[in-house]
Design an enzyme around this catalytic site. Structure first.
Site, PDB file in Angstrom:
ATOM      1  N   ARG A 249     -25.460   7.462 -17.641  1.00 24.32           N
ATOM      2  CA  ARG A 249     -24.471   8.319 -18.307  1.00 24.32           C
ATOM      3  C   ARG A 249     -25.224   9.548 -18.807  1.00 24.32           C
ATOM      4  O   ARG A 249     -26.461   9.535 -18.916  1.00 24.32           O
ATOM      5  CB  ARG A 249     -23.812   7.585 -19.476  1.00 24.32           C
ATOM      6  CG  ARG A 249     -22.816   6.539 -19.003  1.00 24.32           C
ATOM      7  CD  ARG A 249     -22.266   5.752 -20.166  1.00 24.32           C
ATOM      8  NE  ARG A 249     -21.439   6.561 -21.055  1.00 24.32           N
ATOM      9  CZ  ARG A 249     -20.928   6.112 -22.195  1.00 24.32           C
ATOM     10  NH1 ARG A 249     -21.169   4.881 -22.599  1.00 24.32           N
ATOM     11  NH2 ARG A 249     -20.189   6.907 -22.947  1.00 24.32           N
ATOM     12  N   HIS A 250     -24.498  10.588 -19.119  1.00 29.65           N
ATOM     13  CA  HIS A 250     -25.098  11.768 -19.740  1.00 29.65           C
ATOM     14  C   HIS A 250     -25.717  11.371 -21.083  1.00 29.65           C
ATOM     15  O   HIS A 250     -25.377  10.307 -21.633  1.00 29.65           O
ATOM     16  CB  HIS A 250     -24.006  12.820 -19.977  1.00 29.65           C
ATOM     17  CG  HIS A 250     -22.817  12.233 -20.681  1.00 29.65           C
ATOM     18  ND1 HIS A 250     -22.788  12.021 -22.036  1.00 29.65           N
ATOM     19  CD2 HIS A 250     -21.640  11.759 -20.197  1.00 29.65           C
ATOM     20  CE1 HIS A 250     -21.642  11.471 -22.382  1.00 29.65           C
ATOM     21  NE2 HIS A 250     -20.915  11.287 -21.273  1.00 29.65           N
ATOM     22  N   ASN A 256     -19.212  12.032 -28.360  1.00 31.30           N
ATOM     23  CA  ASN A 256     -19.589  10.611 -28.526  1.00 31.30           C
ATOM     24  C   ASN A 256     -19.910  10.345 -29.994  1.00 31.30           C
ATOM     25  O   ASN A 256     -19.491   9.329 -30.559  1.00 31.30           O
ATOM     26  CB  ASN A 256     -20.829  10.249 -27.696  1.00 31.30           C
ATOM     27  CG  ASN A 256     -20.588  10.263 -26.206  1.00 31.30           C
ATOM     28  OD1 ASN A 256     -21.481  10.565 -25.428  1.00 31.30           O
ATOM     29  ND2 ASN A 256     -19.375   9.937 -25.764  1.00 31.30           N
ATOM     30  N   ARG A 299     -21.988  18.129 -20.174  1.00 31.23           N
ATOM     31  CA  ARG A 299     -22.912  17.107 -20.679  1.00 31.23           C
ATOM     32  C   ARG A 299     -23.740  16.436 -19.574  1.00 31.23           C
ATOM     33  O   ARG A 299     -24.863  16.011 -19.818  1.00 31.23           O
ATOM     34  CB  ARG A 299     -22.160  16.068 -21.527  1.00 31.23           C
ATOM     35  CG  ARG A 299     -20.945  15.403 -20.888  1.00 31.23           C
ATOM     36  CD  ARG A 299     -20.128  14.733 -21.996  1.00 31.23           C
ATOM     37  NE  ARG A 299     -19.005  13.897 -21.557  1.00 31.23           N
ATOM     38  CZ  ARG A 299     -17.787  14.364 -21.297  1.00 31.23           C
ATOM     39  NH1 ARG A 299     -17.544  15.655 -21.343  1.00 31.23           N
ATOM     40  NH2 ARG A 299     -16.804  13.509 -20.963  1.00 31.23           N
ATOM     41  N   GLU A 319     -15.229  12.695 -15.844  1.00 29.81           N
ATOM     42  CA  GLU A 319     -14.732  11.531 -16.595  1.00 29.81           C
ATOM     43  C   GLU A 319     -13.225  11.368 -16.438  1.00 29.81           C
ATOM     44  O   GLU A 319     -12.492  12.345 -16.191  1.00 29.81           O
ATOM     45  CB  GLU A 319     -15.117  11.659 -18.081  1.00 29.81           C
ATOM     46  CG  GLU A 319     -14.705  10.493 -18.987  1.00 29.81           C
ATOM     47  CD  GLU A 319     -15.201   9.112 -18.513  1.00 29.81           C
ATOM     48  OE1 GLU A 319     -15.073   8.789 -17.324  1.00 29.81           O
ATOM     49  OE2 GLU A 319     -15.685   8.354 -19.371  1.00 29.81           O
ATOM     50  N   HIS A 384     -20.247   9.350 -16.257  1.00 27.46           N
ATOM     51  CA  HIS A 384     -19.558   9.052 -17.511  1.00 27.46           C
ATOM     52  C   HIS A 384     -19.187   7.564 -17.566  1.00 27.46           C
ATOM     53  O   HIS A 384     -19.199   6.886 -16.538  1.00 27.46           O
ATOM     54  CB  HIS A 384     -18.296   9.900 -17.613  1.00 27.46           C
ATOM     55  CG  HIS A 384     -18.564  11.358 -17.434  1.00 27.46           C
ATOM     56  ND1 HIS A 384     -18.738  12.217 -18.492  1.00 27.46           N
ATOM     57  CD2 HIS A 384     -18.718  12.118 -16.307  1.00 27.46           C
ATOM     58  CE1 HIS A 384     -18.968  13.441 -18.043  1.00 27.46           C
ATOM     59  NE2 HIS A 384     -18.964  13.410 -16.714  1.00 27.46           N
TER      60      HIS A 384
HETATM   61  O1  F6P Z   1     -16.069   7.529 -25.075  1.00 30.30           O
HETATM   62  C1  F6P Z   1     -16.716   8.097 -24.015  1.00 30.30           C
HETATM   63  C2  F6P Z   1     -15.829   8.155 -22.803  1.00 30.30           C
HETATM   64  O2  F6P Z   1     -16.588   8.617 -21.729  1.00 30.30           O
HETATM   65  C3  F6P Z   1     -14.556   8.997 -22.950  1.00 30.30           C
HETATM   66  O3  F6P Z   1     -14.711  10.333 -22.658  1.00 30.30           O
HETATM   67  C4  F6P Z   1     -13.601   8.291 -22.046  1.00 30.30           C
HETATM   68  O4  F6P Z   1     -12.252   8.577 -22.264  1.00 30.30           O
HETATM   69  C5  F6P Z   1     -13.951   6.867 -22.318  1.00 30.30           C
HETATM   70  O5  F6P Z   1     -15.349   6.825 -22.500  1.00 30.30           O
HETATM   71  C6  F6P Z   1     -13.570   5.928 -21.247  1.00 30.30           C
HETATM   72  O6  F6P Z   1     -13.807   4.624 -21.702  1.00 30.30           O
HETATM   73  P1  F6P Z   1     -12.575   3.687 -22.019  1.00 30.30           P
HETATM   74  O7  F6P Z   1     -11.822   3.602 -20.731  1.00 30.30           O
HETATM   75  O8  F6P Z   1     -13.228   2.386 -22.406  1.00 30.30           O
HETATM   76  O9  F6P Z   1     -11.751   4.289 -23.110  1.00 30.30           O
END
Ligand code: F6P
Length: 468
Positions: A249-250, A256, A299, A319, A384
């Site tokens: 991941r970044h 975050n 990122r 992402e 991501h």
């Molecule tokens: O929280 C970091 C992230 O990369 C968000 O940008 C993204 O929406 C999320 O994780 C995705 O993870 P989840 O599907 O568990 O919410």
């Protein structure tokens, strides 16, 4: 197994074209089993339902250990009978599995979902292939033979090495002895080999694909129709026998730190530190022809800024887009869109954010990148959380329902290595602190649940960047 009315009705709806038996044909060490597992992972990832029935695993149920190649001699009658029985058991199970009602759990999502059983074995004799043909014909399922022919000495050597390193049969045999045994086994099969004829004039003109030198030598195909074309398209692109891929991941982003999702924030100071540490770590690995693939977001690009290697940036690696919920924290989602959050918790795989994407959407948009990645070696993909869950699941064969909950922590380098037929995963946690962004599946996904219940599932974060 009875073919009931409900099933016939559904088969008609799906054109009865949705059930297919793929039978491999080929001498030992021709890449059949790796091909079977790859097709299986590909089909399951693309929302179909596939299972491999490996004839040698059935054979191993009859023998508690493997003695030697003697069992593959044509005139070894007792062993021949056991091998014939194993073949028949695997075929019966494969056909039964194809006819099982409601087998295609994915069909609720996609009516085009197909069910494919792969009979993985040499199937070198015409007589054996006739049995497969008769049985699939009687069951009313389609049949596709895939013959793997490999004459390139370098590829053959790689296949042999892989068998010696990973086959259960050779687990307890000294390497020299195992190699001799494998060669003798191949000779026995060669004596029995009857190449499937291909084309309209073949004795039993049925759908057949001949894959030459793992696809590097080309592909011959005849009578391939409907869903079989999906498989033909997939195997026509040659894929390496040895492969190592890296993922990260970044570095921790400002979003975050604040527990916010989506957006296009830059790195936090700790994220910037990770970018340096990762770069130094990779330099020390001294990987040949390393390439870097990232998303188009700030990122991921900032994370690889110190690395002086060829880079590509793909929108497909961006992402999961959370539409109207972009830049919200999970707490804000709970306050402002509690129904949406509950719906997502109830079915995270298929839930699509308003004006945004679902995991299934991401899995689909990733396909071109994944198919390219599967042909490469030594690529570092910097992506991501949601996207890397999908990418890793493709190679690891993770069931779709588990994908949204896979753990892909920040500041961790992940290495996938193809070993035998499967990928193994290793992780290196880098010594740079970061937040945890993983949210487990809540026990209660009903919209009437209390806020406290939901809050317990939300990972900790900071309220402002200065707290760091
Ligand atoms: O929280 C970091 C992230 O990369 C968000 O940008 C993204 O929406 C999320 O994780 C995705 O993870 P989840 O599907 O568990 O919410």
């Amino acid at each position: 197994m009875a073919h009931n009315n409900k099933q016939v009705h559904r088969d008609l709806k799906q054109g009865h074209l949705g059930r297919l038996l793929v039978a491999t044909v080929g001498l030992p060490g021709r890449g059949k089993s790796l091909l079977a597992r790859r097709i299986c992972r590909y089909l399951n990832y693309t929302r179909n339902n596939c299972k491999v029935f490996d004839i040698s695993e059935y054979r191993r149920k009859h023998y508690d250990h493997y003695d030697s190649h003697e069992m593959f001699k044509e005139d070894n009658r007792p062993a021949w009978e056991v091998r014939q029985l194993s073949f028949q058991e695997a075929l019966n199970d494969a056909v039964d599995w194809l006819l099982e009602d409601d087998r295609c759990a994915n069909s609720a999502i996609d009516l085009n979902c197909i069910q494919v059983a792969i009979l993985d074995g040499p199937n070198v004799c015409r007589r054996q292939r006739q049995i497969i043909l008769d049985q699939t014909h009687a069951a009313g399922v389609q049949l596709l033979f895939i013959e793997c022919v490999c004459e390139d000495s370098l590829l053959l050597e790689m296949h042999f090495k892989s068998i010696l390193a990973h086959s259960v049969d050779y687990r307890h045999m000294p390497i020299e002895m195992a190699l001799e045994d494998l060669r003798a086994k191949m000779d026995h099969y060669e004596e029995q080999y009857e190449t499937p004829s291909i084309g309209q004039r073949a004795e039993n003109a049925c759908s057949t694909v001949k894959l030459l030198d793992d696809g590097y030598g080309g592909v011959l195909a005849h009578g391939v129709t409907g869903v079989q074309c999906l498989i033909l398209g997939y195997i026509a692109t040659p894929k390496p026998l040895q492969q190592t891929l890296y993922f990260s991941r970044h570095g921790e982003s400002e979003f975050n730190v604040l527990g916010r999702i989506g957006g296009d924030a830059g790195l936090s100071p700790r994220g910037a530190k990770y970018a340096e540490v990762l770069s130094n770590h990779l330099k020390a690995l001294n990987l040949q022809n390393l390439q870097i693939w990232t998303s188009t977001l700030k990122r991921t690009k900032a994370t690889v800024a110190h690395m002086n290697v060829p880079k590509k940036h793909f929108h497909a690696l961006d992402e999961l887009y959370s539409g109207q919920c972009e830049a919200c924290s999970y707490e804000e989602l709970l306050e402002l869109h509690p129904k949406e959050l509950a719906m997502r918790d109830a079915d995270k795989l298929q839930y699509r954010y308003p004006q945004g994407e679902s995991y299934v959407d991401v899995m689909t948009r990733l396909m071109p990148v994944l198919q390219q990645l599967e042909t490469e070696n030594n690529v570092l993909v910097v992506g991501h959380q949601a996207v890397l869950r999908c990418v890793l699941a493709y190679f690891l064969g993770t069931p779709a329902e588990d994908i949204p909950y896979m753990k892909v922590p920040l500041h961790t380098l992940i290495k996938l290595t193809l070993r035998g037929y499967e990928y193994t995963m290793e992780t290196v946690k880098m010594p740079v602190d970061c937040v945890d962004t993983n949210r487990c599946k809540p026990m209660n996904c009903d919209v009437t649940r209390s806020k406290d219940e939901v809050l317990k599932t939300i990972p900790q974060h900071f309220d402002s960047l200065v707290q760091l």
